[in-house]
Every structure is written in C-alpha cells, then in structure tokens.
Scaffold this motif. Structure first.
Motif, short mmCIF file in Angstrom:
data_model
loop_
_atom_site.label_atom_id
_atom_site.label_comp_id
_atom_site.label_asym_id
_atom_site.label_seq_id
_atom_site.Cartn_x
_atom_site.Cartn_y
_atom_site.Cartn_z
N GLN A 136 -6.41 1.42 -0.62
CA GLN A 136 -6.92 0.47 0.37
C GLN A 136 -6.87 1.06 1.78
O GLN A 136 -7.67 0.71 2.64
N ASN A 137 -5.94 1.97 1.98
CA ASN A 137 -5.80 2.63 3.28
C ASN A 137 -5.65 4.13 3.01
O ASN A 137 -4.61 4.59 2.54
N PHE A 138 -6.71 4.89 3.27
CA PHE A 138 -6.68 6.32 2.97
C PHE A 138 -7.58 7.06 3.95
O PHE A 138 -8.42 6.47 4.63
N ALA A 139 -7.39 8.38 4.00
CA ALA A 139 -8.21 9.22 4.88
C ALA A 139 -8.55 10.51 4.13
O ALA A 139 -7.70 11.09 3.46
N PHE A 140 -9.81 10.93 4.27
CA PHE A 140 -10.23 12.20 3.70
C PHE A 140 -10.25 13.24 4.81
O PHE A 140 -10.92 13.05 5.83
N ASN A 141 -9.52 14.33 4.61
CA ASN A 141 -9.34 15.33 5.66
C ASN A 141 -10.10 16.62 5.43
O ASN A 141 -9.98 17.57 6.21
N GLY A 142 -10.87 16.68 4.35
CA GLY A 142 -11.64 17.89 4.09
C GLY A 142 -10.75 19.08 3.78
O GLY A 142 -9.71 18.96 3.15
N LEU A 158 -0.10 15.39 7.96
CA LEU A 158 -0.58 14.51 6.88
C LEU A 158 0.59 13.73 6.27
O LEU A 158 0.44 12.56 5.91
N GLN A 159 1.74 14.38 6.14
CA GLN A 159 2.90 13.69 5.61
C GLN A 159 3.32 12.53 6.52
O GLN A 159 3.68 11.45 6.04
N THR A 160 3.25 12.75 7.82
CA THR A 160 3.58 11.69 8.77
C THR A 160 2.68 10.48 8.56
O THR A 160 3.14 9.33 8.52
N MET A 161 1.38 10.73 8.39
CA MET A 161 0.43 9.63 8.16
C MET A 161 0.67 8.98 6.80
O MET A 161 0.57 7.76 6.65
N GLN A 168 -3.41 10.46 1.99
CA GLN A 168 -4.10 11.57 2.64
C GLN A 168 -4.75 12.47 1.59
O GLN A 168 -4.07 13.03 0.74
N ILE A 169 -6.07 12.57 1.66
CA ILE A 169 -6.85 13.32 0.68
C ILE A 169 -7.35 14.61 1.33
O ILE A 169 -7.84 14.59 2.46
N PHE A 170 -7.23 15.72 0.62
CA PHE A 170 -7.74 16.98 1.15
C PHE A 170 -8.11 17.90 0.00
O PHE A 170 -7.88 17.60 -1.18
N MET A 171 -8.72 19.02 0.35
CA MET A 171 -9.18 19.96 -0.67
C MET A 171 -8.99 21.38 -0.17
O MET A 171 -8.62 21.61 0.98
N GLU A 172 -9.24 22.33 -1.07
CA GLU A 172 -9.10 23.73 -0.72
C GLU A 172 -10.15 24.53 -1.48
O GLU A 172 -10.63 24.11 -2.54
#
Length: 236
Positions: A136-142, A158-161, A168-172
């Motif tokens: 419900q509350n998330f962010a995509f950081n690329g 990202l851990q703080t958020m 916190q969503i991200f990729m590599e």
C-alpha cells in the motif's frame, strides 16, 4: 482521425506468452502495423512468436531506447499524426516503467493523443504482490548507483525509508546481482526483510522473502545473470 498509442506488453522472457498476455491483448497487438520499439530485432521476434504469419514486411518500426535524443520524439509522433494506431514496445514487460518509453507517452499526452495501456506482466508488481511486504505504501527506485560507496549509501537511505513502513523496490544489472547481495548483507540490519524475486514467470522462477539474519544463515540463491527485483521492508 487521430492515431492511438497502445502500450504493448511483452513477456519477461518466459517461453509461453499465453501464460502472461491475455488473448484480447494479443488480438490488438496483431492488428497494429506501426511500432515504436526499444530493439527492432527482438520486437520482430516477439511479433512472429505470437503470430507466425505476422506481416513484418508490411509494418514500420522506429527505435526508442536510452540513447534516443529527446528532440527526436517529435518525429516519433508522425505515426500518430498520420492517423495510425501505434504500438510502443519495451524489451521486456510493460513499456513506460523503468523504460525510456515514458518520454514518448508524455509527448503523446501533450499532443492530445489517446494513450491505451494493455494488460501484461510487470516484474515490479509481480515481485511486490508476492513479497508479503507493504503493497500500500511503496517506492520503486530503479537501479542503484554503480560505485560501491554510493551504492552502500543508497542502501542505507532505503533502509531508513523502509523502517518508516514504505517498501523499497530496486533492481540491478543481472551480472552485478551477487555483488549487490554482498553489499546488502554488509549494510542492512538483521531484522529488515529482503525479498529476492528472480526470473519471474520463468520455469525456474525464484521468489523468497526472509529477514537479513535468515538470509545470512541460509545463504543467498545463485541469481548471477538472472533478471531480478529486490524489495526491502518491515513486517506490517
């Protein structure tokens, strides 16, 4: 009559396109003859996969990728301005999300063209919905920074958020996955949850969520060179 911009989903590399793209969406894709794509060869391959008789030679393609100059977007409006329905196609998944196609979509809106998203697979949302973390509350950081010091600093941010309840969503880049996991293990607190979702929709799909402490005890999976999504968060 104005052309419409259809946002075309493609597979995430899975062998059976029928598993991830609805039949009605396939019918729309097959009806189009104008395409703006990230890579022409893979676009043609996809079209021939969903319809072996697809008339490639009767179709027109323009390239839109990370090297495209913003000023070239005006020229890409030509298909729409001539009244042709046009398909925007990414290399994998859906266009416009973690994809250079978003610039063209905005240009289409600014020029008054109708934008129509078609249903298909998104590794980002499939990973989130199967992670068990806050959807419900998330962010995509690329993509995270390439330089290690910058990457570790970003992981801490990202851990703080995440501790505030926002997943916190991200990729590599796939060949750097294992290096990223090393930095995650060295940086995150033990009680933070980490979801690793690799090769989504493939036969060897891997999706698991554990605390960092549990990951350290059981070890990380070998996801070297496999497309993956990473999510960190806390228990709701």
């Amino acid at each position: 009559m104005k052309g419409r911009l259809f946002l075309i989903p493609v597979t995430l590399g899975s062998p059976d396109y029928r598993y991830v793209i609805p039949e009605k969406v396939l019918e729309i894709i097959i009806s189009l003859r104008k395409f703006i794509v990230e890579d022409i060869r893979s676009a043609r391959r996809f079209l021939r996969m969903i319809d072996p008789r697809f008339p490639i030679d009767e179709s027109e393609f323009m390239i839109l990728n990370k090297h495209t100059d913003y000023k070239d977007l005006d020229g890409m409006m030509s298909f729409l301005k001539e009244g042709s329905d046009t398909g925007l196609m990414s290399e994998a998944g859906i266009p416009g999300v973690a994809d250079p196609g978003s610039d063209l979509v905005l240009q289409a809106h600014e020029n008054g063209f109708r934008v129509i998203p078609l249903i298909g697979p998104s590794s980002i949302y499939l990973a989130l919905m199967s992670s068990g973390l806050n959807g419900q509350n998330f962010a995509f950081n690329g993509y995270l920074p390439i330089k290690r010091a910058d990457r570790i600093r970003e992981i801490k941010n990202l851990q703080t958020m995440a501790r505030r309840g926002q997943s916190q969503i991200f990729m590599e880049t796939p060949y750097r996955n294992m290096k990223l996991l090393e930095d995650i293990a060295a940086t995150l607190d033990n009680n933070i949850y980490l979801c690793i979702a690799a090769n989504i929709t493939h036969p060897d799909e891997y999706i698991t969520t554990r605390t960092v402490s549990d990951w350290l005890k059981k070890g990380f999976p070998d996801i070297d060179k496999k497309p993956a999504i990473f999510i960190i968060g806390i228990k709701s």
